[in-house]
Design a protein around this motif. Structure first.
Motif, mmCIF file in Angstrom:
data_model
loop_
_atom_site.group_PDB
_atom_site.id
_atom_site.type_symbol
_atom_site.label_atom_id
_atom_site.label_comp_id
_atom_site.label_asym_id
_atom_site.label_seq_id
_atom_site.Cartn_x
_atom_site.Cartn_y
_atom_site.Cartn_z
ATOM 1 N N UNK B 11 0.857 -1.185 0.000
ATOM 2 C CA UNK B 11 0.000 0.000 0.000
ATOM 3 C C UNK B 11 0.890 1.231 0.000
ATOM 4 N N UNK B 12 0.445 2.264 -0.722
ATOM 5 C CA UNK B 12 1.173 3.538 -0.776
ATOM 6 C C UNK B 12 0.160 4.636 -0.494
ATOM 7 N N UNK B 17 -4.198 9.972 2.204
ATOM 8 C CA UNK B 17 -4.906 9.498 1.011
ATOM 9 C C UNK B 17 -4.193 8.295 0.403
ATOM 10 N N UNK B 18 -4.841 7.119 0.456
ATOM 11 C CA UNK B 18 -4.200 5.939 -0.132
ATOM 12 C C UNK B 18 -4.252 6.007 -1.661
ATOM 13 N N UNK B 19 -3.142 5.710 -2.327
ATOM 14 C CA UNK B 19 -3.157 5.705 -3.788
ATOM 15 C C UNK B 19 -2.981 4.293 -4.354
ATOM 16 N N UNK B 20 -2.380 3.402 -3.547
ATOM 17 C CA UNK B 20 -2.240 2.004 -3.950
ATOM 18 C C UNK B 20 -2.609 1.157 -2.734
ATOM 19 N N UNK B 21 -3.382 0.073 -2.983
ATOM 20 C CA UNK B 21 -3.821 -0.756 -1.862
ATOM 21 C C UNK B 21 -3.687 -2.243 -2.197
ATOM 22 N N UNK B 22 -3.192 -2.996 -1.239
ATOM 23 C CA UNK B 22 -3.156 -4.455 -1.323
ATOM 24 C C UNK B 22 -2.683 -5.001 -2.652
ATOM 25 N N UNK B 23 -1.587 -4.486 -3.128
ATOM 26 C CA UNK B 23 -1.159 -4.861 -4.473
ATOM 27 C C UNK B 23 -0.016 -5.859 -4.424
ATOM 28 N N UNK B 210 -4.581 -1.613 -13.810
ATOM 29 C CA UNK B 210 -4.816 -1.031 -12.494
ATOM 30 C C UNK B 210 -5.983 -0.057 -12.553
ATOM 31 N N UNK B 211 -6.737 -0.018 -11.455
ATOM 32 C CA UNK B 211 -7.794 0.981 -11.319
ATOM 33 C C UNK B 211 -7.952 1.301 -9.848
ATOM 34 N N UNK B 212 -8.065 2.553 -9.540
ATOM 35 C CA UNK B 212 -8.283 3.024 -8.184
ATOM 36 C C UNK B 212 -7.342 2.375 -7.174
ATOM 37 N N UNK B 213 -6.072 2.301 -7.541
ATOM 38 C CA UNK B 213 -5.074 1.829 -6.606
ATOM 39 C C UNK B 213 -4.966 0.320 -6.480
ATOM 40 N N UNK B 214 -5.775 -0.415 -7.232
ATOM 41 C CA UNK B 214 -5.717 -1.875 -7.130
ATOM 42 C C UNK B 214 -5.342 -2.493 -8.466
#
Lengths: 558, 349
Positions: B11-12, B17-23, B210-214
């Motif tokens: 996660x970043x 504000x999270x921009x990347x999650x559980x990737x 990728x879309x919306x951080x995922x």
């Protein structure tokens, strides 16, 4: 491996680490705006009857003369600057390529020096009137001749050396206009003259207004010309109130009124520049197809530009050279060497400190995310619009207060009298120069820093450089040219500066500018020649830099 | 094959504000990966995290098996041995092409350095431009110098941030092919970021949408097109239409155009389930003799083909490609038949 890990949030590269840097930037900016704040603060200090006396007697004269001067110079620089810019950038006639840079030469002459030369040439004893008397056999009082030492004369002197500001910005605006827009106008049936009036000129208007605002800032800052010509304006009034009436509060209040003019001009310039930016519609510039002039039109274009260069530079510089040649034997001596040494000393110290401060503030601006820091840096750069006279008044008041306070404290507690530590020294003068000319170095350094995009920092990091190495191996080589330019520009401006130097110099400390002023005041114009010529020769350096940058093709090579 | 890049549950965040999650994703040595997605999907942030310019707030990133990022610990970019090609190329304006490429090689001996730079200049076809300064090079040439500079120190992974966005559109696909050839010749492991699927398909072995951080899907181009993992991927990649369908049995779906056969996911096999069916233009064949006739809504000329939009009785629209000799006016009904090789369905709604 893990032990080599460090916690970093990566670029932009922080040269100065920690949050104290922001605070330091704001503190430096505040100190630099101190003189202006002091002057504005004095609006509320009572000045006995002096202010009322000023209002009743001379204030109206100051306002009217200053306004007339501004209107005159506005018209003069508009005609000279826009006319030359259009001819030299958009038309084709013999000599155009030379005029393109030669039109900048008058910038090398401070207005007070050109005023001395024309007075020497045009007054009763000068070669022009003398020649007329010999040719026509006239005597004193037999004929009418325009008086150069007048408001009109001051307008002409100032216009002759200030039109290059308008020329530079108008030229850039004309060249940046999309050629297509001009072509469209031509295909819609407008001739070149109508196209100029209805398309090119309105499009360039923000740039022209910005250029005229700069010229007018110099106009209201001028002291040497109006003083020599005996035209009572704000700057001469501040001097008189300070030295003649010995009233600091009233001098500050006059300064504060003058600042109203300054603020109006700053607003005008900023607003125009902001709008001027929108005209850079495309990065790709077509080659300009210039309008071919021939016959009498080419001759008229040539003469227009030639007169600007001739009367703005060649003739006065020639006069200075002649004077210097005549008096060289008695004037160029050990004392003259002392003047040069003093001027060099001041110029080098102020320019060096100014570049250092600009770097400090420039990096602050680059790293700062906060609006406060950006606003503070902006504020620090406002001094360029404030007349040297006003800055001098704003410097001397707090410095004298500090000296007196320290002196009183030490006398009361230790029985030692320190006298004046700061106010009578070079420190006060250099500080005033920094306030006045920081904008020059700041603008140049910022332009250099803006070329170092954050991705360059990142590229350096990903290729194995530590943050310190990024500064050394990437920033320094790219910035080198900008730093040198900034140094040179401030150095020359310091050399030319007259009123602040007059007020703040230590007792018996003379510079080239002061020497030229003193000789001229004693009506020894020829003796002013060598010092004035030295200033003009130094003033040519930034002109060369400017002309190189305007003729150079677009590129990023430093 | 050894793993060169491993990203696990990363996660970043910028501030809160999270921009990347559980990737999570991984890339084999020598493979070229691509992160594809609309702007703001977090793909550039992920790339910058791999380079060490952004910290991760969760999970970990490993390069060649070594942890380089985890919460609170970020190995500095200069210690990672990664190469990066920037969107604006970021060539050093004060250095020649040769010196730009040699910039990361300052610990090499002079002879090795000369050899490596020469080799790269040959590889990118700019052997004659070694002494040119960046502003003397065209956009495409600058791009290749930036690529060579990043490749020069033989990084563990090469990161390319929208490398073709400053290049004229007509040159992009050609350049993407050339870059792929250069990377493969030097056996470079690389990952690039783009929003252009054709660029992604031209250069990458494996593509992540990728879309919306995922990360929605991590697959080869064929898989993304024909086996999209969800509606977003189906929409984002290629052209296609969704129509309503009903499960007949575990291998057949009934739609208003006819019955389509193909394997169904286990969760959607019970007869009578309502679902959406993805129809690509190449699933629908123009056939004058077909009894299924639908009116043309719009047509777009595509050179050798027309792309027709047809309206079904329910109001849904489908796409159909036809040879350019089959010229039909809007409003005119044309016959089609189904030829679905990969049945792709999504749960209704």
């Amino acid at each position: 491996m893990t032990d080599r890990m460090v916690e970093t949030t990566a670029p932009p590269i922080a040269v100065f680490r920690g949050g104290w840097h922001n605070a330091a930037v704001i503190a430096v900016a505040l100190v630099l705006s101190l003189p202006v704040l002091v002057v504005l603060g004095h609006v509320f200090v009572p000045s006995d009857d002096v202010w009322r006396h000023l209002v009743e007697t001379v204030l109206a004269d100051y306002v009217i003369n200053t306004l007339l001067l501004m209107v005159g110079v506005a018209v003069g620089t508009f005609i000279g600057g826009v006319g030359c810019a259009w001819l030299a950038s958009m038309c084709s006639f013999p000599g155009r390529g030379i005029f393109e840079w030669a039109l900048l030469l008058p910038m090398a002459l401070p207005a007070y020096i050109i005023a001395y030369t024309y007075t020497g040439m045009l007054d009763f004893a000068g070669p022009v009137q003398g020649g007329l008397r010999v040719v026509f056999g006239w005597g004193y009082g037999d004929y009418w001749f325009p008086e150069i030492r007048s408001l009109g004369g001051a307008v002409i002197m100032l216009s002759l050396v200030l039109y290059p500001y308008v020329y530079l910005l108008a030229r850039a605006a004309f060249l940046n206009q999309s050629i297509c827009v001009l072509d469209v106008s031509r295909t819609l049936g407008n001739g070149p003259w109508r196209t100029f009036l209805t398309v090119a000129l309105p499009l360039a208007r923000p740039a022209i207004v910005a250029g005229m605002s700069l010229a007018l800032m110099e106009t209201i800052a001028d002291y040497g010309t109006v003083q020599y010509f005996g035209v009572p304006t704000f700057t001469t009034g501040i001097f008189r109130t300070w030295y003649g009436l010995n009233n600091a509060a009233a001098a500050s209040q006059l300064s504060a009124v003058l600042l109203v003019f300054v603020i109006a001009l700053i607003a005008l310039e900023r607003g125009s520049r902001a709008r001027a930016r929108f005209h850079h519609t495309t990065e790709r510039h077509q080659d300009i197809r210039r309008i071919e002039l021939s016959g009498w039109k080419a001759a008229a274009a040539f003469l227009f530009c030639f007169f600007a260069v001739f009367f703005g530079f060649l003739l006065p510089a020639g006069q200075l050279a002649w004077w210097s040649f005549v008096v060289a034997g008695e004037q160029i001596d050990a004392r003259f060497a002392g003047l040069v040494w003093h001027s060099l000393q001041l110029g080098v110290i102020a320019a060096f400190l100014s570049v250092l401060l600009a770097l400090f503030l420039g990096y602050g601006r680059r790293l700062a995310r906060s609006r406060g820091v950006r606003a503070a840096v902006h504020l620090a750069g406002m001094g360029y619009a404030v007349p040297g006279t006003v800055i001098a008044v704003g410097v001397i008041i707090p410095f004298a207060w500090l000296d007196n306070t320290v002196d009183a404290f030490l006398r009361a507690n230790f029985g030692i009298s320190t006298g004046l530590i700061l106010s009578g020294t070079l420190a006060a003068l250099v500080f005033a120069y920094l306030v006045r000319f920081l904008a020059v170095s700041l603008q140049t350094v910022n332009a250099g820093l803006d070329r170092i995009r954050p991705s360059l920092d990142e590229a350096g990091r990903s290729l194995g450089l530590h943050p310190g190495e990024v500064v050394r191996r990437i920033h320094v080589p790219i910035l080198k040219g900008s730093l040198l330019t900034a140094f040179l520009l401030v150095f020359v401006d310091v050399l030319k500066e007259l009123p602040a130097t007059l007020i703040l110099r230590p007792f018996n400390f003379n510079t080239l500018a002061v020497r030229a002023y003193e000789m001229a005041s004693e009506e020894r114009l020829a003796d002013a020649g060598p010092a004035a010529l030295a200033i003009v020769l130094a003033g040519i350096l930034p002109v060369i830099l400017l002309s190189r940058s305007i003729t150079k093709t677009r590129g990023t090579r430093p | 094959m050894t793993r060169q890049l491993d990203i696990t549950d990363v996660a970043i965040a910028y501030g809160s504000a999270p921009v990347v999650r559980g990737l999570s994703l991984s890339l084999d040595k020598g493979a070229i990966g691509c992160l594809l997605g609309p702007s703001g999907c977090g793909k550039t942030s992920l790339l910058r995290a791999i380079a060490g310019f952004e910290p991760v707030t969760e999970g970990e990133i490993r390069l060649a098996g070594t942890i380089v990022s985890r919460p609170g610990e970020t190995l500095a970019p200069e210690a990672r041995n990664v190469g990066m090609v920037f969107q604006d190329f970021a060539l050093f304006p004060h250095l020649s092409a040769f010196d730009n490429i040699a910039f990361g090689l300052r610990r090499w001996s002079a002879a090795e350095r000369r050899e490596r730079v020469g080799e790269l200049l040959d590889l990118i076809g700019l052997a004659g431009a070694a002494d040119a300064f960046p502003h003397e090079l065209s956009g495409g040439q600058q791009q290749r110098v930036a690529l060579a500079r990043a490749m020069a120190p033989r990084p563990r992974i090469l990161l390319l941030d929208e490398p073709f966005s400053n290049i004229d559109t007509e040159l992009r696909e050609q350049l993407a092919g050339e870059v792929r050839a250069v990377l493969k010749r030097d056996a470079v492991t690389a990952i690039l970021v783009t929003h252009d699927q054709f660029e992604a398909f031209a250069i990458a072995d494996i593509v992540g949408v990728m879309a919306e951080g995922r990360l929605r899907q991590w697959d080869d181009p064929y898989g993304l097109y024909h086996r999209p993992a969800d509606r977003f991927v189906a929409d984002f990649i290629g052209e296609g239409a969704m129509i309503a369908g009903k499960v007949v049995d575990r291998a057949h779906v009934e739609t208003e155009i006819g019955v389509i056969s193909g394997g169904l996911p286990p969760s959607l096999v019970s007869a009578g389930t309502q679902l959406s069916v993805l129809l690509r233009p190449d699933d629908i064949i123009h056939d004058e003799s077909s009894p299924e006739q639908f009116p043309v809504v719009a047509r777009a000329f595509r050179g050798s083909q027309y792309l027709y939009t047809l309206r079904l009785p329910s109001g849904a629209e489908i796409y159909c490609r036809a040879h350019c000799h089959h010229d039909h006016e809007p409003g005119e009904p044309i016959g089609v038949r189904l030829d679905v090789r990969h049945l792709t369905v999504f749960a209704e709604g």
